[in-house]
Design a protein around this motif. Structure first.
Motif, mmCIF file in Angstrom:
data_model
loop_
_atom_site.group_PDB
_atom_site.id
_atom_site.type_symbol
_atom_site.label_atom_id
_atom_site.label_comp_id
_atom_site.label_asym_id
_atom_site.label_seq_id
_atom_site.Cartn_x
_atom_site.Cartn_y
_atom_site.Cartn_z
ATOM 1 N N PHE A 1 0.854 -1.187 0.000
ATOM 2 C CA PHE A 1 0.000 0.000 0.000
ATOM 3 C C PHE A 1 0.891 1.240 0.000
ATOM 4 O O PHE A 1 0.967 1.973 0.975
ATOM 5 C CB PHE A 1 -0.920 -0.015 1.225
ATOM 6 C CG PHE A 1 -1.891 -1.155 1.231
ATOM 7 C CD1 PHE A 1 -3.097 -1.061 0.558
ATOM 8 C CD2 PHE A 1 -1.597 -2.323 1.893
ATOM 9 C CE1 PHE A 1 -3.999 -2.112 0.564
ATOM 10 C CE2 PHE A 1 -2.490 -3.373 1.916
ATOM 11 C CZ PHE A 1 -3.695 -3.274 1.242
ATOM 12 N N GLY A 2 1.597 1.424 -1.076
ATOM 13 C CA GLY A 2 2.487 2.563 -1.170
ATOM 14 C C GLY A 2 3.795 2.376 -0.438
ATOM 15 O O GLY A 2 4.606 3.292 -0.372
ATOM 16 N N GLY A 3 4.041 1.200 0.136
ATOM 17 C CA GLY A 3 5.282 0.929 0.851
ATOM 18 C C GLY A 3 6.141 -0.067 0.096
ATOM 19 O O GLY A 3 5.848 -0.456 -1.031
ATOM 20 N N LEU A 4 7.202 -0.486 0.738
ATOM 21 C CA LEU A 4 8.146 -1.414 0.121
ATOM 22 C C LEU A 4 7.887 -2.850 0.541
ATOM 23 O O LEU A 4 8.382 -3.774 -0.102
ATOM 24 C CB LEU A 4 9.583 -1.024 0.492
ATOM 25 C CG LEU A 4 9.984 0.408 0.168
ATOM 26 C CD1 LEU A 4 11.410 0.677 0.657
ATOM 27 C CD2 LEU A 4 9.893 0.678 -1.326
ATOM 28 N N ASN A 5 7.139 -3.034 1.630
ATOM 29 C CA ASN A 5 6.840 -4.361 2.153
ATOM 30 C C ASN A 5 5.330 -4.527 2.286
ATOM 31 O O ASN A 5 4.610 -3.565 2.543
ATOM 32 C CB ASN A 5 7.485 -4.570 3.526
ATOM 33 C CG ASN A 5 8.997 -4.512 3.489
ATOM 34 O OD1 ASN A 5 9.668 -5.480 3.172
ATOM 35 N ND2 ASN A 5 9.550 -3.336 3.831
#
Length: 503
Positions: A42-46
């Motif tokens: 959700f817009g992150g890397l993980n």
């Protein structure tokens, strides 16, 4: 992702709940919108699954997987939740991911590391035991302790080629899990990997990174000499490692030990050493019945019926669930959850009551080799997603030794371009300091200064005992052994992923 579905805010809340271990919040969000678990980020890397696995929140990991999360999803670096769990030693999470049939052979994008590498570099021997569970059959130890590809082996012997290939799978630079466990001084991991047929002769190759400080063409014994752990060196020598192998720099393991100030290893690693080497029995962490109980747990699940009839046999260990498995041999009955926990955690040897690798029964101490499912066991109580596709290993097959190899042989390994092994060329093993800490009991011996290795940057050749003072000062920084290679990576991708998890 998730903006087009109008669930970005809910997704961010799920990420926070997964990172913080807030099971109530995560369950509420997934009850309202189960599709949240299927989005990778959700817009992150993980993904939320990566956060929960890295933090050891096993209940949230199971909740996400039950709601359809992809057990093999990758983060920005190509790492799976299994790799994150092995990195931090959360064996319960590893167990849950295995029950959902995660792919243990996948390698990350950065340097071709598998979950086995992540577990070995930090000494998480229980994670290693679980990661190899699907490769070690529930059979007497002698059945899997035969040399592969032997014509004399009986046909009913277990074909261990898949196990050998997986355990010896090399990351970029030729680094195997055995190299990393030996370097960082984790004797239990070294012993278990060797019992699982890790290759003592596997060598590294030129990659232009800090591993070349030890030297390309180095065996696990060279790495153990650099790490300085006496027991690791003894185990390797007891299993057949050679003191007389030269790496590409012309160094014996003895020379590597001298370079890095591991003077207490010199009597053991000297080519003409006459020191007695202890005899090491098979590893206490080898778990033969683990494959059988894993398969049963995948079939019938871990949850038993809450309503138990009067004639139902209750597990004598937990006194809560009905018995679903029976131990081969003594036939004592347990619930599958207790049997799985027993096979994942026990490291008590049972040589007197069973073959090496068997697990002692908690009721009679008889050695258990495998479990069988009881008739009438309930059907599986959890969703299992079949996703066992195997990826292509990022491996370099070492050159076969020549028949006329002299007694002291030099490992000639050519320089290999990283483009041949990894789609992302971002310095997978950047320059880091070789640690002075040896992780031995007691205080570490003080280091001694030496001359520069070479003014022009070329590696020194092997020296005799009288010439050891000619080696120059290696400028090293004192760090912990667990941070070797991967804890201080300069690759911005992995730093970003790790900082997001540890924020």
């Amino acid at each position: 992702m998730g903006n087009s579905f109008g669930c970005s805010a809910s997704g961010e809340r799920l990420v926070s709940a997964a990172r913080d271990g807030d099971f109530v919040e995560a369950k509420m969000l997934l009850d309202c919108n189960p599709c949240l678990a299927k989005y990778s980020t959700f817009g992150g890397l993980n993904s939320p699954l990566h956060f929960a696995a890295a933090k050891g929140h096993n209940d949230i990991v199971a909740l996400l997987l039950d709601n359809g999360a992809d057990v093999n999803s990758r983060n920005y670096c190509g790492q799976t939740a299994l790799m994150q769990a092995c990195r931090y030693g959360h064996w319960e999470v590893v167990q849950t991911l295995l029950l959902f049939r995660c792919n243990v052979t996948r390698a990350d994008y950065l340097s071709g590391r598998t979950a086995l590498h992540f577990a070995a570099v930090n000494g998480h021997v229980r994670c290693i035991r679980l990661v190899v569970a699907d490769f070690v059959p529930s059979a007497p130890f002698e059945s899997i302790d035969t040399q592969p590809n032997t014509d004399a082996a009986p046909k009913n012997k277990y074909d261990q080629s898949a196990l050998v290939k997986f355990v010896n799978k090399a990351a970029d630079g030729g680094i195997t899990a055995l190299h990393m466990a030996a370097l960082n001084g984790y004797a239990d991991c070294v012993q278990l990997l060797l019992d699982l047929h890790a290759n003592l002769s596997s060598v590294t190759f030129h990659y232009g990174t800090s591993m070349d400080l030890i030297g390309a063409g180095s065996t696990p014994l060279h790495y153990a000499a650099c790490g300085g752990n006496l027991k690791c060196c003894q185990i390797l020598l007891a299993k057949g490692a050679s003191r007389l192998t030269l790496n590409c720099n012309g160094w014996l393991p003895l020379d590597v030990a001298r370079m890095w100030g591991r003077h207490w290893l010199e009597p053991l690693l000297a080519p003409n050493s006459d020191l007695a080497i202890p005899i090491f029995p098979p590893s206490n962490y080898l778990s033969l019945p683990l494959m059988s109980v894993l398969n049963i747990a995948r079939e019938c699940g871990l949850q038993s019926s809450s309503t138990l009839s009067d004639d139902t046999d209750i597990c004598a260990v937990c006194l809560e669930r009905s018995c679903t498995v029976a131990a081969e041999g003594c036939r004592h009955e347990l619930c599958v959850r207790c049997a799985l926990y027993l096979c994942s955690t026990s490291n008590n040897p049972s040589e007197q009551l069973g073959p090496p690798g068997s697990i002692p029964c908690p009721l009679c101490r008889h050695g258990i080799i495998s479990f069988s499912r009881l008739p009438g066991s309930p059907s599986k109580g959890m969703k299992l997603h079949l996703s066992l596709g195997f990826c292509t290993p990022c491996m370099l097959h070492p050159r076969e030794p020549d028949e006329n190899t002299p007694e002291i042989s030099k490992n000639h390994v050519a320089s290999v371009s990283p483009e041949l092994f990894c789609p992302v060329t971002c310095s997978p093993f950047p320059s880091v300091a070789i640690p002075l800490c040896t992780c031995n009991e007691g205080t570490c011996p003080s280091s001694e200064t030496r001359d520069d290795v070479a003014g022009n940057g070329s590696p020194p050749q092997r020296t005799n005992s009288g010439e050891e003072g000619k080696l120059g000062p290696l400028r090293v920084e004192k760090t912990s052994c667990s941070s070797m290679f991967w804890g201080r990576r300069s690759c911005s991708r992995e730093q970003q992923c790790n900082s997001e998890i540890n924020a």
